[in-house]
Design a protein around this motif. Structure first.
Motif, PDB file in Angstrom:
ATOM      1  N   UNK A   1     -17.126 -47.992   1.258  1.00 36.13           N
ATOM      2  CA  UNK A   1     -16.096 -48.048   2.161  1.00 36.13           C
ATOM      3  C   UNK A   1     -16.953 -49.747   2.834  1.00 36.13           C
ATOM      4  N   UNK A   2     -15.945 -50.568   2.664  1.00 34.36           N
ATOM      5  CA  UNK A   2     -16.845 -52.021   2.583  1.00 34.36           C
ATOM      6  C   UNK A   2     -16.934 -52.506   3.768  1.00 34.36           C
ATOM      7  N   UNK A   3     -15.517 -51.942   5.109  1.00 32.14           N
ATOM      8  CA  UNK A   3     -15.991 -52.171   6.713  1.00 32.14           C
ATOM      9  C   UNK A   3     -17.468 -51.523   7.631  1.00 32.14           C
ATOM     10  N   UNK A   4     -17.411 -50.315   6.338  1.00 27.34           N
ATOM     11  CA  UNK A   4     -18.133 -50.092   7.499  1.00 27.34           C
ATOM     12  C   UNK A   4     -19.607 -50.198   7.231  1.00 27.34           C
ATOM     13  N   UNK A   5     -20.692 -50.639   5.217  1.00 21.92           N
ATOM     14  CA  UNK A   5     -20.873 -50.666   4.824  1.00 21.92           C
ATOM     15  C   UNK A   5     -21.644 -52.316   5.408  1.00 21.92           C
ATOM     16  N   UNK A   6     -20.606 -53.509   5.908  1.00 13.10           N
ATOM     17  CA  UNK A   6     -20.798 -53.849   6.617  1.00 13.10           C
ATOM     18  C   UNK A   6     -21.041 -54.329   8.652  1.00 13.10           C
ATOM     19  N   UNK A   7     -20.850 -53.576   8.580  1.00 13.63           N
ATOM     20  CA  UNK A   7     -21.488 -53.271   9.897  1.00 13.63           C
ATOM     21  C   UNK A   7     -22.283 -52.688  10.294  1.00 13.63           C
ATOM     22  N   UNK A   8     -22.880 -51.465   8.937  1.00 15.01           N
ATOM     23  CA  UNK A   8     -24.081 -51.220   9.332  1.00 15.01           C
ATOM     24  C   UNK A   8     -25.115 -51.931   8.912  1.00 15.01           C
ATOM     25  N   UNK A   9     -25.171 -53.420   7.798  1.00 17.88           N
ATOM     26  CA  UNK A   9     -26.186 -54.247   7.557  1.00 17.88           C
ATOM     27  C   UNK A   9     -26.199 -55.555   9.027  1.00 17.88           C
ATOM     28  N   UNK A  10     -24.989 -55.542   9.379  1.00 23.93           N
ATOM     29  CA  UNK A  10     -24.652 -56.192  11.010  1.00 23.93           C
ATOM     30  C   UNK A  10     -25.766 -55.483  11.444  1.00 23.93           C
ATOM     31  N   UNK A  11     -25.676 -54.186  12.216  1.00 23.33           N
ATOM     32  CA  UNK A  11     -26.530 -54.275  12.646  1.00 23.33           C
ATOM     33  C   UNK A  11     -28.022 -53.458  13.281  1.00 23.33           C
TER      34      UNK A  11
END
Length: 245
Positions: free
Chosen positions: A33-43
């Motif tokens: 899930x790309x959107x989820x992984x983008x948020x995870x790496x941001x946090x």
């Protein structure tokens, strides 16, 4: 192994599917899930880890954007830019340009002098392969360090969906303003997720930041608008348009 998300600006947090909601869990590309992984790496990530992540994401970012209808946000931003700067010869910088989705929209509208800047070399390489931009610049927007761009260079400095934790923050606005010409515009948007989730990107905090830019003589005026960003989910973005003093 999920922990509760801190809606302040802390990291070390894992954003779960449940927290994102069903509308965010539909865009699985490359087995994740790309959107989820983008948020995870941001946090969670350091600045170097975030840069490396986005560089690696370049190989299937086009597919992700298509799956969530991100073209809607880019199209709406391009129409704002056309409204505030109708000259097709204007010098434009697309900040955090990613795969060049906004640059492509501007090119379709007839703009002939658009540069792209991104901190991820993979994204810059992708844009070069597409021939979207006049110049491609691999650099970060840092509130404490100038980009390798002279003062007063661009008629429009724009950014599409790139404000967020670990990415570009409101503290970077003076630097974006520095590279814009007097009388030019700075145009950017913030997706609803960040507006609603992290106070720094909410309406009240953003208005306070922009009032400071006016007070300090960097901007003369600014306006706020809303438009569709992700067509697949219906998520909106808040757009800000500032006139440079």
């Amino acid at each position: 192994m999920a922990t509760q998300r801190n809606t302040a600006q802390s990291r070390g947090v894992f954003v779960t599917d449940a927290e994102l909601g069903g509308s965010y869990t539909t865009a699985h590309v490359g087995g994740q899930n790309v959107r989820q992984s983008m948020l995870n790496v941001s946090f969670q990530g350091t600045s170097d880890q975030i840069r490396e992540y986005y560089s690696g994401l370049a190989e299937f970012y086009d597919e992700y954007c298509e799956s969530v209808g991100k073209e809607s946000g880019a199209h709406n931003m391009a129409k704002i830019i056309e409204r505030v700067q109708p000259s097709k010869n204007a010098r434009i910088l697309d900040v955090a340009c990613g795969n060049g989705i906004l640059g492509e929209q501007l090119k379709t509208l007839g703009y002939t002098d658009v540069d792209g800047l991104d901190f991820a070399q993979g994204m810059i390489d992708l844009c070069k392969s597409k021939g979207i931009f006049t110049n491609c610049i691999c650099a970060s927007i840092d509130p404490d360090k100038k980009t390798p761009i002279p003062d007063n260079t661009y008629d429009v400095v724009c950014m599409n969906g790139s404000m967020g934790v670990g990415l570009v923050t409101p503290k970077c606005l003076p630097e974006l303003t520095r590279i814009a010409k007097p009388g030019g515009v700075v145009v950017f948007n913030i997706t609803a997720y960040w507006v609603k989730t992290v106070a720094e990107f909410g309406d009240e905090a953003m208005a306070a930041n922009l009032r400071v830019l006016v007070r300090d003589g960097l901007w003369t005026t600014w306006v706020r608008e809303e438009h569709l960003y992700y067509k697949a989910t219906g998520e909106k973005a808040v757009a800000y348009i500032g006139t440079v003093a």
